[in-house]
Write an enzyme that holds these catalytic residues in place. Structure first.
Site, PDB file in Angstrom:
ATOM      1  N   GLU A   1      -7.204   7.427   0.093  1.00  0.00           N
ATOM      2  CA  GLU A   1      -5.872   6.927   0.478  1.00  0.00           C
ATOM      3  C   GLU A   1      -5.325   7.606   1.742  1.00  0.00           C
ATOM      4  O   GLU A   1      -4.121   7.517   2.024  1.00  0.00           O
ATOM      5  CB  GLU A   1      -4.879   7.125  -0.667  1.00  0.00           C
ATOM      6  CG  GLU A   1      -5.141   6.227  -1.860  1.00  0.00           C
ATOM      7  CD  GLU A   1      -3.902   6.092  -2.715  1.00  0.00           C
ATOM      8  OE1 GLU A   1      -3.263   5.024  -2.666  1.00  0.00           O
ATOM      9  OE2 GLU A   1      -3.561   7.060  -3.432  1.00  0.00           O
TER      10      GLU A   1
ATOM     11  N   HIS B   1       2.188  11.973  -0.054  1.00  0.00           N
ATOM     12  CA  HIS B   1       2.003  10.834  -0.958  1.00  0.00           C
ATOM     13  C   HIS B   1       1.805  11.399  -2.352  1.00  0.00           C
ATOM     14  O   HIS B   1       0.949  12.262  -2.548  1.00  0.00           O
ATOM     15  CB  HIS B   1       0.792   9.997  -0.559  1.00  0.00           C
ATOM     16  CG  HIS B   1       0.369   9.021  -1.620  1.00  0.00           C
ATOM     17  ND1 HIS B   1       1.234   8.048  -2.099  1.00  0.00           N
ATOM     18  CD2 HIS B   1      -0.783   8.863  -2.318  1.00  0.00           C
ATOM     19  CE1 HIS B   1       0.608   7.349  -3.040  1.00  0.00           C
ATOM     20  NE2 HIS B   1      -0.611   7.835  -3.199  1.00  0.00           N
TER      21      HIS B   1
ATOM     22  N   HIS C   1       2.395  10.818  -6.922  1.00  0.00           N
ATOM     23  CA  HIS C   1       2.497   9.912  -8.067  1.00  0.00           C
ATOM     24  C   HIS C   1       3.403  10.519  -9.133  1.00  0.00           C
ATOM     25  O   HIS C   1       3.132  10.390 -10.328  1.00  0.00           O
ATOM     26  CB  HIS C   1       1.119   9.672  -8.706  1.00  0.00           C
ATOM     27  CG  HIS C   1       0.023   9.258  -7.765  1.00  0.00           C
ATOM     28  ND1 HIS C   1      -1.302   9.507  -8.023  1.00  0.00           N
ATOM     29  CD2 HIS C   1       0.069   8.593  -6.583  1.00  0.00           C
ATOM     30  CE1 HIS C   1      -2.041   9.016  -7.036  1.00  0.00           C
ATOM     31  NE2 HIS C   1      -1.238   8.464  -6.152  1.00  0.00           N
TER      32      HIS C   1
ATOM     33  N   HIS D   1       2.499   2.830  -8.773  1.00  0.00           N
ATOM     34  CA  HIS D   1       1.585   3.771  -8.116  1.00  0.00           C
ATOM     35  C   HIS D   1       2.250   5.118  -7.809  1.00  0.00           C
ATOM     36  O   HIS D   1       1.856   6.134  -8.352  1.00  0.00           O
ATOM     37  CB  HIS D   1       1.068   3.094  -6.844  1.00  0.00           C
ATOM     38  CG  HIS D   1       0.091   3.901  -6.058  1.00  0.00           C
ATOM     39  ND1 HIS D   1      -0.711   3.351  -5.090  1.00  0.00           N
ATOM     40  CD2 HIS D   1      -0.221   5.221  -6.065  1.00  0.00           C
ATOM     41  CE1 HIS D   1      -1.486   4.283  -4.553  1.00  0.00           C
ATOM     42  NE2 HIS D   1      -1.192   5.432  -5.132  1.00  0.00           N
TER      43      HIS D   1
HETATM   44 ZN   LIG Z   1      -1.935   7.275  -4.602  1.00  0.00          ZN
END
Ligand SMILES: [Zn+2]
Length: 242
Positions: free
Chosen positions: A76, A95, A97, A165
């Site tokens: 990612e 980023h 979660h 996500h």
């Molecule tokens: Zn992710």
């Protein structure tokens, strides 16, 4: 800040985000290369708690690794490249979660600041739904087209949720994105609790602007020193990166 200092700070950022529960085995944080703005630095694919300085890799803004042979990168990583490419002022990207933010991305309930420390997440955190343009996928942002679409939805904002996500946080310094990532998670927890009690009064746009206008780098430094201590990492006051 020297390159060596910046890389050391990036290791610290990984450890802080893990210690504060924002990332677990997954999630990642990057910096724009301090000497090459057309590159960014991100760990190889490894849990943030485990990351050492030798794990850090350089990427072009199209997310191609600079060293042809080497470690396995995060699939990612395109998220980071797309945000740096779209936002020249952005110096760091997270980023993650965090389980706290997921409910807001899947219900359509808007996540907005409920306390002053969380003003930096933006007045209303939007949600990007990969299905809108890319249909049924495994939800991972594993190519430039998806990442570019996500970066476009983020626009000039500090944060965006990703349906089913996680989220992306972008900002002008590593300390700022770590700060806003941790307070995004806290805001989600607080908003969820408050919603169970009754109607929620959010910060107004004027209050958010006033908080950010009066927030100096000292705020980020004070938090960073505290989080370094909790993560067992040295605190380097010289490494202020804006
Ligand atoms: Zn992710």
């Amino acid at each position: 800040m020297t390159l060596a200092q910046a890389l050391d700070e990036l290791v610290t950022a990984n450890r802080i985000l893990a210690r504060e529960g924002v990332v677990d085995s997954f999630g990642h944080v990057s910096i724009r290369h301090p000497e090459r703005p057309d590159r960014y630095v991100l760990s190889r694919a490894r849990a943030p708690e485990c990351i050492e300085i030798d794990d850090l890799m350089e990427f072009a803004l199209d997310s191609t690794p600079i060293a042809a042979a080497g470690s396995k990168p995060y699939t990612e990583r395109f998220i980071h490249g797309a945000v740096y490419d779209a936002r020249p002022e952005v110096k760091a990207v997270v980023h993650h979660h965090s389980p706290s933010v997921i409910p807001f991305g899947i219900t359509g309930v808007s996540l907005s600041p409920v306390m002053h420390m969380c003003a930096g997440i933006g007045a209303r955190v939007p949600t990007w739904d990969s299905r809108a343009r890319f249909g049924d996928t495994n939800l991972l942002v594993t190519n430039a087209a998806m990442a570019s679409d996500l970066a476009g939805a983020l626009g000039a904002r500090p944060a965006i949720l990703m349906r089913g996500h996680g989220c992306v946080v972008a900002g002008a310094s590593l300390r700022e994105v770590v700060f806003n990532s941790i307070y995004l998670q806290l805001n989600a927890d607080l908003q969820m609790k408050a919603t169970a009690l009754g109607d929620v009064t959010f910060l107004t746009d004027g209050e958010i602007a006033a908080v950010l206008r009066t927030r100096g780098s000292f705020t980020y430094e004070r938090a960073w020193e505290f989080w370094c201590r909790r993560a067992g990492r040295p605190y380097d006051a010289r490494a202020i990166d804006g």
